[in-house]
Scaffold this active site. Structure first.
Site, PDB file in Angstrom:
ATOM      1  N   ASP A 146       1.026  -1.268   0.233  1.00  0.00           N
ATOM      2  CA  ASP A 146       0.087  -0.010  -0.115  1.00  0.00           C
ATOM      3  C   ASP A 146       0.841   1.236  -0.039  1.00  0.00           C
ATOM      4  O   ASP A 146       0.693   2.165  -0.891  1.00  0.00           O
ATOM      5  CB  ASP A 146      -1.164   0.141   1.180  1.00  0.00           C
ATOM      6  CG  ASP A 146      -1.535   1.220   1.363  1.00  0.00           C
ATOM      7  OD1 ASP A 146      -2.643   1.438   0.901  1.00  0.00           O
ATOM      8  OD2 ASP A 146      -1.199   2.131   2.306  1.00  0.00           O
ATOM      9  N   GLU A 173      -2.288  -5.038  -3.758  1.00  0.00           N
ATOM     10  CA  GLU A 173      -1.242  -4.463  -2.943  1.00  0.00           C
ATOM     11  C   GLU A 173       0.024  -5.267  -2.264  1.00  0.00           C
ATOM     12  O   GLU A 173       0.759  -5.091  -2.211  1.00  0.00           O
ATOM     13  CB  GLU A 173      -2.075  -3.650  -1.710  1.00  0.00           C
ATOM     14  CG  GLU A 173      -2.852  -2.320  -2.362  1.00  0.00           C
ATOM     15  CD  GLU A 173      -3.534  -1.860  -1.050  1.00  0.00           C
ATOM     16  OE1 GLU A 173      -3.724  -0.660  -1.335  1.00  0.00           O
ATOM     17  OE2 GLU A 173      -3.767  -2.173  -0.058  1.00  0.00           O
TER      18      GLU A 173
END
Lengths: 224, 224
Positions: B43, B115
């Site tokens: 992320d 992610e």
């Protein structure tokens, strides 16, 4: 070439394009181009570098704890502390109004400029340069954090690490108790028999001493 | 060596340590080690790469616009769209319960795994590998965004860019108008005399055609 008193020497990074450093230090109240967009970039670079650093440094921690630590490391107060170590305020370029109202000392101003500085280093030297600079600046804080963390949940970390490896849990033994009741000093030994680890910790409470012992055992395991 | 049908070939990235890819694809409902911490890292890597990409791609935009575009690019819906292009669902390792309840198709599941995948590439090949992979996967979206942006405020971007360089503002001229009143088609030329740029755009309204012409002029300037 940089003398001892420049920001670049305090930062231990020499810019190929000093114009980027200049822009990072320029607040919008001073002139354009200013540092707002560098701050946008630097904030993301910092967040990424810190995430990678703590991911690697605290292998036993879960996602929630890593998020909590990251939030602590990138918050304004921490950034401000680093900006003060760097004496960043000296190099800020502010408009008249900001100067008069003490902008040079305002925490948000310092934190924003530090993020802009990270953005500038990224643009100048790439991710590895930014990572190295951030790692250097955060080293004292991370070292301190290790201790704080160990005072917090090193026992849990150690337990999880051992459970993950299917190793018997550590044992904590009181070695010594010293001092009068209101100023006692505990020494605790943490033993992980199957790894042949014996680590000791001291503290003003049994719990604190256990945490320190667990932190040392953890460090031992990570070194091996 | 990867065959055409593996995730690595669709991703155009070959892992040195395939165990990292495996972990990125492992949901916590399946087994440990799972991908939650990779997601934490990925992320942050994604946010950093996207920030750098749009910082460089849209030099005329202000911090607020960059933040808005970044938020659009890293939101679940966009991640899910990329995960679908990559056919990520096929490679997810889910527990029984998740499989039965359709976890393989759940947007949050796909976005999180993507992610985690970026985190795994970062750990495997470093920032430059992660950046290259993200850039490849986002290329179609960024190209589309260019057009969307141009439909939105390319004229403003172009104006700001020229003002920043102290160049005379562009002129927009109608070249042709075709079709019946309710289905008109405009062709507009955007001219920046001092840069010798003439770019044309078409659209169902004068405004749309001007925006397309401005976007093409902008692209021209960025290429030069």
């Amino acid at each position: 070439m940089t003398s001892k008193n420049t920001l670049q020497s305090r930062l231990d990074y020499v810019f190929c394009r000093p114009v980027l450093l200049r822009r990072a230090m320029t607040h919008r109240s001073h002139s354009a181009p200013h540092n707002e967009k560098f701050e946008f970039l630097g904030d993301a670079v910092l967040n990424c570098v810190i995430s990678a650093l703590i991911f690697q440094r605290f292998p036993a921690l879960k996602e929630g704890d890593l998020s909590r630590i990251r939030a602590h490391l990138v918050k304004q107060q921490t950034l401000c502390q680093i900006a003060q170590t760097l004496e960043l305020a000296k190099d800020l370029r502010l408009g008249e109004g900001e100067l008069r109202s003490g902008g040079r000392k305002r925490p948000s101003m310092l934190a924003d400029a530090l993020e802009a500085l990270f953005g500038a280093i990224y643009l100048d030297g790439g991710f590895s340069a930014a990572r190295a600079a951030i790692e250097r600046l955060y080293a004292p804080i991370l070292d301190h954090l290790d201790l704080k963390m160990s005072g917090k949940d090193a026992k849990t970390c150690l337990q999880e690490l051992l459970q993950g490896r299917k190793i018997a849990l550590p044992e904590y033994t009181v070695i010594t108790t010293r001092g009068a009741a209101h100023r006692q000093q505990f020494e605790i030994q943490c033993t992980v028999p199957s790894l042949e680890i014996q680590a000791r910790g001291r503290g003003a409470s049994r719990r604190a001493a256990e945490q320190e012992a667990a932190a040392r055992a953890l460090a031992e395991i990570k070194r091996s």
